[in-house]
Design an enzyme around this catalytic site. Structure first.
Site, short mmCIF file in Angstrom:
data_model
loop_
_atom_site.label_atom_id
_atom_site.label_comp_id
_atom_site.label_asym_id
_atom_site.label_seq_id
_atom_site.Cartn_x
_atom_site.Cartn_y
_atom_site.Cartn_z
N SER A 134 -9.44 1.35 2.85
CA SER A 134 -8.73 2.21 1.50
C SER A 134 -8.00 1.75 1.26
CB SER A 134 -7.82 3.19 2.58
OG SER A 134 -7.40 2.73 4.07
N SER A 166 -9.79 -0.92 6.87
CA SER A 166 -9.82 -0.55 5.49
C SER A 166 -8.94 -1.96 5.00
CB SER A 166 -8.42 0.32 5.56
OG SER A 166 -9.65 1.64 5.67
N LYS A 221 0.75 -1.55 0.02
CA LYS A 221 -0.41 -0.09 -0.30
C LYS A 221 1.07 1.34 -0.11
CE LYS A 221 -3.67 1.86 2.93
NZ LYS A 221 -4.90 1.53 3.96
#
Lengths: 488, 114, 480
Positions: A151, A175, A76
């Site tokens: 996310s 997330s 990420k």
């Protein structure tokens, strides 16, 4: 190679069925060919990937490989990578190339894993649909008109579409688990403090936790082994020694007590999704687990509690983005005030600004007691619900999300509707408990996730339950049809 | 198959309190504290959105939290201390290579008036 | 109207740790800009604070030094505001639960009297960087070397009533923290900086007037001047029937005036809340007891002991106990020479005089305490006179060796040989017929004065080395 599990790839590299360079090229090629559809990566540095893969091959040849040596892993874009842009999905950090690695990245590097690329995400991890990215929305590989969740939407989509065998994510309010559920993969948010936060761009310090996202619980365990552990440079990192999360994967579920919070099965839960969850629970029951009804009476307060604490912490965590030392700086500031206000106006997107304002408000004079302090008190009540539950049961189970993935654009103009997406996941962050999502079925071709919440530092048990579930089901082996090589 | 007891009576997920409408000038004050410029044509919409969110979080006000200790850290852990040792070396060059404006080793900002 | 001044001081004390409070960067003063600013100090994304054990220890030492309650569970908070020398956009400080609670502190005034000053609290926090305004084409340059240096902010009660008391308080504080060796106390380098809260009220009133805060005054002299100036300014306003505005002012040493800060800080709202990147600091009895056991004798204790043990006056005791180094020096001199009063006199007059003139610190004094004690011994055993001793001291200062070596080399040993002295006395009497006549004609009272002439002559003849007591005795015998 792209459709294999990490466990299989580890074996393949060890047995010299293929090299890390071959493996990495395979994924690079798929990213180049397919990611225009998904937009799951923000940055991919082919040269660096192949250099790292080459080094890994040497290490394997030299016979001193670690478990993940040579395995390409997507990260990420919230984890700082030395010499590689770390944008956090924001214009603010579009030009930010950190001269240091996050502890998590350093762990993977030490292990000899290959940084395959940096994945797309909601800006500063604020969002549940991955539509709040400066780099554009990510599409769900199961249906590109749907959101992948957020996310960590880029990581989830990349794994689901087989552009990466596994990825890292972060989870502040769901997330990791929510996008894992939406994309039909497995993801675990460990106990708060289990994985170092150093070098991970902060959203809400007391809630943020990094974790692995992969096809299976077994793969998550392999990654978590490399991620977990005490970091003396993170004051909130636990000193409890990390375990070998693979060791207990095969353990029997006989006698396992699974708590089902009735608040997680009430109104607001999609009927078809509920059915998938019920079926999954039946499977666990069949393996010897006992299902026990429990109650988390403060569940209805998780959203308001979270939407004070997270924005409050975020509002000040994001004060460092001021255009002075790194990142975006507005053109020709006329004075200091202009430098600050215009840099931050331009650098942050709408949702981030909204949360900064809400958080600033909640902390401001006259409101602190009514909002922030109140939320911290309710947070303790929420934690206490779980403490009470875990005196009766070993794990808690329920849906990860109220329903399957929704359409891109469906909620992007309605923050409150979007916040509701996290209704089942927020509590684990507020309480600091480990939570996992495993694929539990398809609703109209859209994956749904079973959420398992464990007691503090009980990741091994969650992974054990997830693994045993995946031994008996094949939801985690389904692959989306939009991705070449998909099976469904 | 487990049958769950019927859930608790439905709670309105977000009882939005219309009474707590926040004034636009208050948003302007907050935006100033947060050093975020809001374009004049957006201030109305931003105010409306934040009013909605604050209305939602207002349901906490009804919770009795008498004698409940606020929880800042989920583990209620305590601080570890670091030995007083210099462990960092000078990395100015690397740090300033990514800075927007530097001169003679200093970060530059528009003139600060004290 | 008669006004009473009410002053409270906030002192920012840099703690003498070698690394910063939340990072492993060095705290050395005067390094090249930004060479001691690590990723943590620069607030790079993802960076986290870890608390320095020594900063905690030093704060607790201070707390014990003023007899304060130690916060058993102290909490760090974020104090939020934007400023270029504050990289995170918040300062990590302590708000609701400081590490040091209420304490008291004895200060000594010029007249030797003492006063007890309340300390409200002391808390740990991080220092900010520095803004440099020169030579950047109208821009400001930011140096973050100082950012993250540990500070102990010491807040006094509004117990001080005038500039002299404020200075006495600061001096006593300086003395305490340097005794404890928790700070170098170097004011010129900003190790001790002071914010002054000051207000006036009609004499006899209990209510507090509106105060002004004067920021960042960093020398004893400036504190005194700033307070004097501010008292005058506020008195003028009040006398004219005006109102003092609550505001932050700067002291301009060049113009010797205070003026309002110009920065357009909107009404400050620091939005304090517990720093989620740090956890509560828990301090137990064992930790406190171990520190307490290792504390040195503190200035007030030492002062009292000097009065009792050595029979010194308050003033002398205060001067000699001012710093640990000076007090140790003094006590070594006493041990060596055995006479505290003469030792106190020599240390205060000759030694401190010489140190001041040459702007030398006691640590760099070229004459060791043992050597000075040796010199005083020679006075006490009549080897030399006090006057000659000053010459010897000068020579010792110049590096000519010990007292005995100087006395030997320069032949300064006092003449106590009665034969030699008698010869000199005879010579003087023989050559001063008229003075002898005058002397003999005078009454008892006048003789006492006239004898000085003969003593002086003998001393001159002996180049100051004659034992004055023996000369007096001989003269008394011979002038009959």
């Amino acid at each position: 190679m792209y459709d294999k599990s990490v466990a299989q790839l580890v074996a393949g590299l060890r047995d010299k069925q293929f090299s890390s360079v071959e493996l990495s090229r395979c994924f690079l090629e798929r990213i180049a060919r397919l990611d225009s559809t998904y937009n799951s990566f923000i940055s991919v540095d082919e040269t660096a990937v192949l250099a790292a893969a080459g080094a890994a091959d040497k290490r394997i040849a030299a016979g001193n490989a670690a478990t993940l040596t040579g395995i390409p892993i997507a990260h990420k874009d919230i984890f700082c990578t030395d010499g590689m842009r770390t944008s956090c999905g924001s214009r603010m950090l579009d030009n930010f190339v950190p001269p240091y690695d996050a502890t998590l990245i350093a762990h993977f590097n030490r292990e000899g894993a290959v940084v395959l690329g940096k994945t797309n995400m909601d800006e500063f991890a604020m969002g549940s649909s991955n539509e709040n990215s400066f780099y554009g929305a990510v599409s769900n590989p199961w249906d590109t008109s749907l959101v992948p969740g957020g996310s960590s939407g880029g990581s989830a989509a990349a794994v689901a579409a087989m552009l990466a065998p596994a990825a890292t994510g972060t989870d502040t309010g769901g997330s990791i688990r929510q996008p894992a559920a939406f994309c039909g993969i497995t993801g675990i948010k460990p106990t708060y403090g289990r994985v170092s936060r150093l070098g991970m761009v902060a959203f809400a310090s007391s809630l943020d936790q990094a974790g692995p996202m992969a096809h299976s619980a077994e793969d998550c365990a392999l990654l978590l082994n490399c991620m977990a552990g005490h970091d003396p440079l993170d004051s909130t990192s636990s000193e409890l020694p990390a375990e070998d999360y693979c060791a207990g994967l095969g353990g029997s579920l006989q006698g396992l007590r699974i708590g089902l919070p009735r608040e997680y099965f009430g109104d607001g839960l999609d009927t078809a999704t509920a059915r998938c969850i019920q079926d999954s629970l039946k499977e666990l029951e069949a393996q010897g687990a006992t299902l026990v009804e429990v109650s988390l009476p403060h569940s209805h307060l998780t959203i308001p509690t979270y939407y004070i604490i997270a924005p409050a912490e975020a509002s000040t965590n994001l004060s460092r983005f001021d255009g002075v030392r790194y990142g975006h700086r507005c053109a020709n500031p006329v004075d200091l005030h202009d430098l600050y206000t215009r840099t931050r106006e331009e650098g942050f997107g709408a949702e981030v600004k909204r949360r900064i304002l809400v958080g600033t408000y909640a902390l401001s004079a006259g409101y602190y007691d009514a909002y922030y302090k109140k939320a911290q008190q309710v947070r303790r009540l929420i934690k206490q619900d779980f403490v009470d539950c875990f005196s009766q049961v070993d794990v808690i189970a329920g849906p990860t999300t109220p329903g399957p993935a929704f359409a891109l654009g469906a909620k992007s103009d309605d923050p409150l509707a979007m916040y509701l997406e996290d209704i089942y996941t927020l509590a684990a962050n507020l309480a600091g408990l480990p939570g996992m999502s495993v694929p539990a079925g398809l609703v109209g071709g859209r994956p749904v996730g079973l959420q398992l919440i464990g007691n503090y530092f009980d990741e091994a048990r969650l992974l054990n339950v997830g693994h045993r579930f995946q031994q008996a089901t094949d939801w985690h082996q389904r692959r989306p049809a939009t991705a070449p090589g998909g099976t469904q | 198959m487990i049958t769950l007891r019927p859930p608790l009576p439905r709670r309105q997920p977000f009882p939005v309190a219309n009474t707590m409408a926040i004034e636009q000038n208050e948003i302007e004050k907050i935006a100033e504290l947060a050093r975020i410029r809001i374009a004049p044509d957006q201030i109305g919409q931003v105010t409306a959105r934040i009013t909605e969110i604050l209305g939602m979080v207002d349901q906490l006000q009804a919770v009795d939290t008498t004698d409940v200790e606020p929880m800042a850290n989920p583990l209620d852990a305590i601080q570890r201390l670091r030995a007083d040792e210099v462990t960092e070396e000078n990395r100015r060059e690397a740090f300033q290579a990514i800075a927007p404006a530097v001169e003679n080793g200093l970060y530059l900002v528009p003139r600060v008036v004290e | 109207m008669q006004w009473e001044t009410v002053i409270g001081l906030e002192v920012h004390l840099q703690l003498a740790t070698c690394s910063k409070i939340f990072s492993g960067s060095a705290t050395t003063f005067g390094a090249e800009p930004n060479t001691q600013a690590s990723a943590v100090d620069l607030a790079m994304p993802g960076m986290l604070p870890v608390l320095n054990a020594k900063a905690v220890r030093y704060a607790v030492m201070f707390g014990l030094g003023i007899g304060a309650e130690i916060g058993r569970r102290s909490v760090f908070d974020r104090k939020n505001y934007f400023y270029p020398d504050l990289p995170k956009g918040y300062q990590i400080s302590q708000f609701e639960a400081p590490i040091v609670g209420r304490g008291t502190f004895e200060i000594q005034l010029e007249d030797g009297s003492t006063r007890s000053i309340g300390i409200t609290r002391a808390h740990l926090e991080e220092d900010a960087g520095k803004s440099l305004h020169e030579d950047f084409h109208g821009q400001t340059g930011i140096d973050l070397n100082r950012a993250g240096t540990p500070l102990l902010e010491i807040v006094s009660e509004p117990d001080l009533r005038n500039a002299a008391e404020a200075v006495a308080y600061l001096k006593a504080l300086h003395s305490l923290v340097t005794y404890l060796e928790i700070s170098d106390g170097n004011m010129a380098e900003g190790s001790m900086r002071c914010d002054i809260n000051i207000s006036l009220r009609p004499k006899g009133s209990d209510a507090l007037g509106t105060r002004a805060e004067i920021k960042n005054v960093n020398s004893f002299r400036f504190v005194e001047k700033a307070i004097r100036h501010e008292i005058e300014r506020q008195a003028d306003i009040l006398e004219d029937g005006g109102r003092v505005v609550q505001e932050t002012r700067l002291y301009d040493a060049d113009l010797d005036e205070t003026r309002p800060m110009r920065s357009k800080e909107v009404a400050n709202d620091y939005r304090y809340f517990p720093e989620p990147d740090l956890l509560p600091v828990v301090i137990d009895d064992e930790y406190i007891e171990a520190i307490a056991a290792g504390l040195p004798e503190l200035p007030a204790q030492k002062r009292h002991r000097f009065v009792e043990q050595y029979g010194l006056g308050n003033y002398d005791a205060n001067v000699l106990a001012d710093s640990r180094a000076l007090a140790n020096y003094f006590e070594t001199v006493v041990t060596r020479c055995g006479d505290a009063k003469i030792a106190a006199n020599w240390v205060q007059v000759e030694l401190l005089g010489q140190l001041n003139r040459s702007e030398t610190g006691i640590e760099d004094c070229p004459v060791s305490a043992v050597a000075l004690g040796g010199l005083i011994q020679r006075i006490l055993d009549n080897s030399i006179s006090g006057k000659i001793a000053k010459q010897v001291f000068e020579a010792m200062w110049q590096g000519e060796g010990s007292a005995d070596q100087v006395i030997e080399a320069r032949g300064l040993k006092q003449v106590s040989d009665s034969g030699a002295l008698e010869a000199m006395v005879d010579q003087v009497i023989a050559g001063s017929a008229s003075q002898v006549e005058q002397y003999l004609a005078a009454d008892e009272e006048r003789r006492k004065k006239l004898v000085g002439f003969f003593v002086g002559q003998v001393m001159k003849l002996s180049r100051g080395q004659a034992n004055p007591q023996m000369v007096n005795e001989l003269l008394a015998k011979k002038l009959v």
